[in-house]
Design a protein around this motif. Sequence first.
Motif, PDB file in Angstrom:
ATOM      1  N   PHE A  85       0.821  -1.200   0.000  1.00  0.00           N
ATOM      2  CA  PHE A  85       0.000   0.000   0.000  1.00  0.00           C
ATOM      3  C   PHE A  85       0.852   1.244   0.000  1.00  0.00           C
ATOM      4  CE2 PHE A  85      -3.447  -2.811   0.478  1.00  0.00           C
ATOM      5  CZ  PHE A  85      -4.532  -2.116  -0.019  1.00  0.00           C
ATOM      6  N   GLU A  86       0.987   1.786  -1.207  1.00  0.00           N
ATOM      7  CA  GLU A  86       1.649   3.077  -1.364  1.00  0.00           C
ATOM      8  C   GLU A  86       0.610   4.045  -1.893  1.00  0.00           C
ATOM      9  OE1 GLU A  86       0.795   1.899  -4.560  1.00  0.00           O
ATOM     10  OE2 GLU A  86       2.136   3.557  -5.124  1.00  0.00           O
ATOM     11  N   LEU A  87       1.056   5.176  -2.394  1.00  0.00           N
ATOM     12  CA  LEU A  87       0.140   6.247  -2.790  1.00  0.00           C
ATOM     13  C   LEU A  87      -0.972   5.766  -3.721  1.00  0.00           C
ATOM     14  CD1 LEU A  87      -0.613   9.200  -2.837  1.00  0.00           C
ATOM     15  CD2 LEU A  87       1.186   9.594  -4.519  1.00  0.00           C
ATOM     16  N   PHE A  88      -0.581   5.108  -4.799  1.00  0.00           N
ATOM     17  CA  PHE A  88      -1.557   4.714  -5.802  1.00  0.00           C
ATOM     18  C   PHE A  88      -2.520   3.664  -5.248  1.00  0.00           C
ATOM     19  CE2 PHE A  88      -2.421   2.385  -9.955  1.00  0.00           C
ATOM     20  CZ  PHE A  88      -3.390   3.298 -10.355  1.00  0.00           C
ATOM     21  N   ALA A  89      -1.982   2.718  -4.454  1.00  0.00           N
ATOM     22  CA  ALA A  89      -2.820   1.657  -3.900  1.00  0.00           C
ATOM     23  C   ALA A  89      -3.873   2.235  -2.954  1.00  0.00           C
ATOM     24  CB  ALA A  89      -1.948   0.646  -3.166  1.00  0.00           C
TER      25      ALA A  89
ATOM     26  N   ALA B  29      -5.076   5.271  -3.091  1.00  0.00           N
ATOM     27  CA  ALA B  29      -6.055   5.978  -3.918  1.00  0.00           C
ATOM     28  C   ALA B  29      -7.076   4.994  -4.479  1.00  0.00           C
ATOM     29  CB  ALA B  29      -5.339   6.724  -5.048  1.00  0.00           C
ATOM     30  N   ARG B  30      -6.563   3.845  -4.953  1.00  0.00           N
ATOM     31  CA  ARG B  30      -7.454   2.809  -5.478  1.00  0.00           C
ATOM     32  C   ARG B  30      -8.395   2.292  -4.394  1.00  0.00           C
ATOM     33  NH1 ARG B  30      -6.510  -0.925  -9.579  1.00  0.00           N
ATOM     34  NH2 ARG B  30      -6.666  -2.554  -8.020  1.00  0.00           N
ATOM     35  N   GLN B  31      -7.835   2.090  -3.230  1.00  0.00           N
ATOM     36  CA  GLN B  31      -8.650   1.562  -2.130  1.00  0.00           C
ATOM     37  C   GLN B  31      -9.803   2.519  -1.792  1.00  0.00           C
ATOM     38  OE1 GLN B  31      -7.316   1.785   1.931  1.00  0.00           O
ATOM     39  NE2 GLN B  31      -7.593  -0.412   2.226  1.00  0.00           N
ATOM     40  N   ILE B  32      -9.451   3.814  -1.766  1.00  0.00           N
ATOM     41  CA  ILE B  32     -10.468   4.797  -1.396  1.00  0.00           C
ATOM     42  C   ILE B  32     -11.561   4.898  -2.461  1.00  0.00           C
ATOM     43  CG2 ILE B  32     -10.896   7.236  -0.881  1.00  0.00           C
ATOM     44  CD1 ILE B  32      -7.999   7.311   0.237  1.00  0.00           C
ATOM     45  N   TYR B  33     -11.149   4.969  -3.737  1.00  0.00           N
ATOM     46  CA  TYR B  33     -12.209   5.101  -4.741  1.00  0.00           C
ATOM     47  C   TYR B  33     -12.986   3.800  -4.928  1.00  0.00           C
ATOM     48  CZ  TYR B  33      -9.262   3.418  -8.753  1.00  0.00           C
ATOM     49  OH  TYR B  33      -8.475   2.705  -9.609  1.00  0.00           O
ATOM     50  N   GLY B  34     -12.388   2.684  -4.482  1.00  0.00           N
ATOM     51  CA  GLY B  34     -13.123   1.431  -4.519  1.00  0.00           C
ATOM     52  C   GLY B  34     -14.321   1.464  -3.586  1.00  0.00           C
ATOM     53  N   ARG B  35     -14.235   2.298  -2.550  1.00  0.00           N
ATOM     54  CA  ARG B  35     -15.346   2.401  -1.601  1.00  0.00           C
ATOM     55  C   ARG B  35     -16.309   3.510  -1.999  1.00  0.00           C
ATOM     56  NH1 ARG B  35     -12.167   1.118   3.171  1.00  0.00           N
ATOM     57  NH2 ARG B  35     -11.559  -1.040   2.779  1.00  0.00           N
ATOM     58  N   ASN B  36     -15.735   4.706  -2.354  1.00  0.00           N
ATOM     59  CA  ASN B  36     -16.634   5.845  -2.556  1.00  0.00           C
ATOM     60  C   ASN B  36     -16.915   6.167  -4.024  1.00  0.00           C
ATOM     61  OD1 ASN B  36     -14.380   7.157  -3.504  1.00  0.00           O
ATOM     62  ND2 ASN B  36     -14.196   8.575  -1.774  1.00  0.00           N
ATOM     63  N   PHE B  37     -16.261   5.472  -4.941  1.00  0.00           N
ATOM     64  CA  PHE B  37     -16.486   5.614  -6.380  1.00  0.00           C
ATOM     65  C   PHE B  37     -16.141   6.984  -6.941  1.00  0.00           C
ATOM     66  CE2 PHE B  37     -19.268   2.178  -4.965  1.00  0.00           C
ATOM     67  CZ  PHE B  37     -18.731   1.151  -5.718  1.00  0.00           C
ATOM     68  N   ASP B  38     -15.433   7.808  -6.163  1.00  0.00           N
ATOM     69  CA  ASP B  38     -14.945   9.076  -6.713  1.00  0.00           C
ATOM     70  C   ASP B  38     -13.635   8.818  -7.458  1.00  0.00           C
ATOM     71  OD1 ASP B  38     -17.020  10.576  -5.711  1.00  0.00           O
ATOM     72  OD2 ASP B  38     -16.021  10.840  -3.768  1.00  0.00           O
TER      73      ASP B  38
END
Lengths: 311, 280
Positions: free
Chosen positions: A235-239, A241-250
């Motif tokens: 889990f670095e920056l990009f991961a 970011a992916r994790q967050i948008y995987g939940r909120n779809f932004d």
Amino acid sequence: MTAEPSAPPRPEQTDADFWLRTYRRFAGPLWFFAWSLLAGIILWLILDVEWHTVREFLFNDRILKGLRVTLFLTLWSMLLGVILGLLFGVMRVAHSSIVNGLANLYIWVIRGTPVLLQLFIVYFGLRDYIQPSWLGDTPFGNIPLLRDFNDVGFRAAVIALGVNEGAYMAEIVRAGIISVDTGQMEAARSLGMTNLQGMRRIVLPQAVRVIVPPTGNELIALTKNTSLVFTIGVFELFAFARQIYGRNFDIFELLLVAAFWYLVVTTVLSIGQAMLEARLASTREEAETRPLWRRALDVLNRPRLDGVGRD
Amino acid sequence: MIDRAPDRPTVRVEDVHKRFGRLEVLRGISFDVARGEVVVVIGPSGSGKSTLLRCINHLEKIQQGRIYVDGELVGYRVENGNLKEESEARIARQRSRVGFVFQRFNLFQHLSAIENLTEAPVHVLGLSPRLAREQAREMLSVVGLEDKARAMPAQLSGGQQQRVAIARALMMNPKLMLFDEPTSALDPELVGEVLKVIKYLARTTGMTMIVVTHEMDFAADVANRILFMDGGVVVEEGPPAQFDNPREPRTREFLRRVLQRDGAEEETEPDKLDVNGGSQ
């Protein structure tokens, strides 16, 4: 590394001259800023971006945590890459074909296969070695700088990215070494130095000027390449970011957040590289009295003729 | 095995052959240089003079023969009658006792003049940096450059660079100095200052030296003995006086050409381009 043509002597300076000179000096950054403003406005108009979401996540805890991992991943990988690069770069110019052949093999294999594949080979293929049973789950405990190495994925990532970087650095080091006149090594040997002494004390210090600029490019390329390690669960920056948008779809907003931070890091690195280059150049060119930041500006503004990044 | 007789020559070259691929550059060279002797090697370009000098310091390998410096076989040991190359450390140690001055100076470009002088004494001989700096200052004043200690090589003229290079070699306290065309890369007006230093060394310190040069006046002035080489062999050898009236036709031919060229140079006005050039 080309010398800048010096300005012709001006007999008298008027106000108009002053403004013209000031404009010329700052024209590069000025237009750079103007164009980015325009690009921003166009983005604003054509894209359906929720800017408040971008702002909200810019300093999000997980994003900053990811940024930290990205930075350390880059740092450690580059460190390993430079060490391997020096080692194999020197081997590459060795007279022994046995030594030379080994370096060639390394460079051939590493440069000939995708870095993503190398990452997978280290993580999945060599898992028994990077996570041996005797090592335990958290071998590095809570040691401040080494804490990240508790994660198997992080270890695999540093090894894979570092070994990959080493092959490119080896070629850069080799180019630096052969840029130094062979008479330097002969003089060193004639004074009773061994090849290794001559290399370390005489040749490599002079090769640095040739090695530094492409190494800066490598560091920037490596920073971006760290975004690949989400594929092995680091889990670095990009991961994040992916994790967050995987939940909120932004999705788009978080990609912009990641892009922003990558740009911040690479920009800082570019400026550092320019300042370092300006410093190295000044020891050679006499009577250089302008402040470092202004010379660095020259470095940043000069036309790029030295090829583009490898990816 | 190692001859330690007190009257042994400082350099003994025995039947040395050197090949670059199929080209044989040295074809059986033999001569001795006694302690304190100054031997000047002359000859047309391509005659193997520089190669010979480089072999004496083992900067080049040899295919056949023996080279001894101070009674010690250089670069090789003998195993079952065959030459076997010595370990790198041992060769390095042998080189540290022989000073070599290059045609193109080869000063360490990233080090100041004084650092060029202290580098090897500190890192090869293990001298303390402070002592090395003291000695280096003295050595720079010997070559007349005490005020250039902190200058970088790029800020020095060719003649000054070569004088620093000579001082650098002397810092190792060598038993033997080898000069490989020390003035060939210099502008004519800078040749004198370098030759003056070499002359000083020969006369005042009694240093054993082998000098490859094209400067005939200098050779006649400083040499105890002159070797004339052509085609990879020593054609003629003897005291400078012998070369006023050489025995060998090849030597006569070479000297005639060289003296002709020198004469032509003298007639040329200094600030005028020498279009016809001499036979270089």
